[in-house]
Design an enzyme around this catalytic site. Structure first.
Site, PDB file in Angstrom:
ATOM      1  N   GLY A  78      18.081  57.527  20.833  1.00 11.40           N
ATOM      2  CA  GLY A  78      19.081  57.213  19.818  1.00 11.40           C
ATOM      3  C   GLY A  78      19.377  55.722  19.723  1.00 11.40           C
ATOM      4  N   THR A  79      19.422  55.055  20.861  1.00 10.89           N
ATOM      5  CA  THR A  79      19.772  53.636  20.861  1.00 10.89           C
ATOM      6  C   THR A  79      18.739  52.822  20.089  1.00 10.89           C
ATOM      7  OG1 THR A  79      20.902  53.894  22.969  1.00 10.89           O
ATOM      8  CG2 THR A  79      20.243  51.653  22.372  1.00 10.89           C
ATOM      9  N   GLN A 100      24.452  63.491  17.921  1.00  9.91           N
ATOM     10  CA  GLN A 100      25.202  64.663  18.410  1.00  9.91           C
ATOM     11  C   GLN A 100      25.038  65.884  17.510  1.00  9.91           C
ATOM     12  OE1 GLN A 100      26.744  65.055  21.305  1.00  9.91           O
ATOM     13  NE2 GLN A 100      26.648  62.948  22.037  1.00  9.91           N
ATOM     14  N   THR A 143       1.596  52.818  23.316  1.00  9.01           N
ATOM     15  CA  THR A 143       1.023  54.152  23.527  1.00  9.01           C
ATOM     16  C   THR A 143       2.133  55.194  23.491  1.00  9.01           C
ATOM     17  OG1 THR A 143      -0.726  53.178  24.846  1.00  9.01           O
ATOM     18  CG2 THR A 143      -0.369  55.549  25.121  1.00  9.01           C
ATOM     19  N   CYS A 157      28.217  55.670  29.123  1.00 10.55           N
ATOM     20  CA  CYS A 157      28.168  54.312  29.661  1.00 10.55           C
ATOM     21  C   CYS A 157      29.574  53.816  29.986  1.00 10.55           C
ATOM     22  CB  CYS A 157      27.484  53.362  28.682  1.00 10.55           C
ATOM     23  SG  CYS A 157      28.028  53.580  27.009  1.00 10.55           S
TER      24      CYS A 157
END
Ligand code: PLP
Length: 394
Positions: free
Chosen positions: A89-90, A201, A259, A347
């Site tokens: 997601g980041t 989400q 890759t 986080c």
């Protein structure tokens, strides 16, 4: 042989089978499902070829990647060419925002103060550069986006000749508020804005048909729906042209070199297939667990309240406990008692920096907020056990 490996792995380590901890932090990450591991294992062992190799080993893994892309695209109602596999997601959020500025001419970003840091910090980064301005949409008391304010900001900025990027998440990971994504898309269409939605989400938790939504980019991540970590997708609407996100060997149709994470990609697709096949059953089951826990809390803990109403994400129950000397240490005490829950996104809870979402909603001083988030592996008895502990700890 593979069956044995997967049996062993799951017997030894599965938190949802043989562990005395209670895991109620499924919005942070979910346990890999055994079926997903089964699908991935051959690509960690005998099918190890590089998908760019032209001989048979490469053709096997190329086929696996392209079949995964087709399957994901079909589930999301779009063409395979619009799905790019990323590291999660980041990366997808970073890419969408960077490409909107660099390639699509956006010079004004409209977002909200309760986005995930993967959006907020990216927006702050570009907002500090001379050519991009940022504004934050007004939020209602419960965290819903004020659509009238969004429209007036879009009208004002486009009126001044700016091209807007609207980046608003489909569901908030801390409080579960859902965005009316179709309506926001319609506003973006009206004002010719680029629309990015962080759907980390919601993909894998709701059926989403992107062909029915005016949206240019969405981000998703497989570890939120029982897939592996470190793999996600960026959907890029075929009506727009963006430049490569990562330069190099030309993988992902020249857009993201490197890759491919073959077993991760296979795992992403398998997890999404299972999630959507079982959607009705599992979503009802999880919703009932959440409602049961909310009911039990109301009955057992005086002064408790909730951050989201009945229309919120069914996996998340964000609970406000009255601030007392004891509740201040609630998360720590839950952890000591083998109960895993969270105060905010993964986080920020790790760093114990407090929740930027609660701060934005001005609830951080009044309450101790704990997010309990559920998956198909949770059980009603676990809820009973947590309620019992909470009664002792509060
Ligand atoms: N966006 C939201 C709403 C999230 O909940 C998360 C995960 O915590 C992310 C983005 C980041 O996704 P990933 O962990 O795949 O980088």
């Amino acid at each position: 042989m593979l069956q044995t490996i997967s049996d062993k792995v799951f017997k030894k380590s599965s938190l949802h089978m043989n562990d005395n901890r209670i895991y109620f932090d499924n919005a942070a990450t979910t346990a890999l499902s055994p079926e997903v591991l089964e699908a991935m294992l051959p690509y960690m062992t005998e099918h190890f070829g590089n998908p760019s190799s032209i001989y048979s080993y490469g053709r096997e893994t190329r086929l696996a990647v392209e079949n995964a892309r087709k399957s994901v695209a079909k589930i999301l109602g779009v063409k395979p060419g619009s799905i790019f596999f990323t590291s999660g997601g980041t990366e997808s959020n970073n890419t969408a925002i960077a490409a909107s500025i660099r390639d699509l001419g956006c010079d004004h970003i409209i977002t909200s103060l309760i986005e995930h840091h993967a959006v907020l910090h990216t927006v702050e980064h570009y907002g500090n550069s001379a050519n991009v301005e940022v504004s934050y949409v007004a939020l209602k008391e419960d965290g819903h986006v004020d659509l009238a304010d969004l429209e007036s900001q879009l009208a004002e900025q486009t009126g001044k000749g700016h091209k807007c990027l609207v980046s608003l998440m489909h569901a908030n990971n801390e409080i579960g508020i859902l965005l009316p994504i179709k309506k926001v898309g319609e506003l973006c269409q009206k004002y010719k804005a680029v629309f990015h939605s962080d759907c980390v989400q919601t993909v894998g938790h709701y059926p989403i048909n992107l062909s029915e939504i005016y949206v240019h980019f969405i981000s998703a991540s497989s570890h939120k729906f029982h897939g592996p970590k470190g793999v996600g997708i960026l959907y890029v609407n075929e009506d727009i042209n963006i430049k490569p996100f990562i330069f190099g060997g030309g993988q992902e149709r020249n857009m993201r070199a490197g890759t491919e994470n073959v077993y991760g990609i296979v795992g992403f697709a398998k997890a999404l297939e299972i999630a959507m096949k079982d959607y009705e059953k599992e979503s009802n089951y999880i919703r009932e667990l959440k409602l049961y826990m909310a009911d039990q809390l109301k009955q057992s803990i005086p002064g408790v309240s909730f951050n989201c109403g009945a229309d919120a994400l069914y996996t998340v129950l964000s609970v406000c406990f009255p601030k007392t000397d004891r509740s201040d240490f609630l998360l720590m005490n839950l952890d000591i008692n083998n109960i895993c829950a969270s105060g905010g996104s993964a986080c920020s809870s790790g760093a114990d920096a407090g929740s930027h979402v609660m701060k934005a909603l001005k609830k951080d001083n009044q309450y101790v907020t704990v997010r309990f988030s559920f998956s198909k592996y949770n059980k009603k008895e676990e809820v009973d056990c947590v309620i019992q502990k909470l009664k002792e700890l509060i």
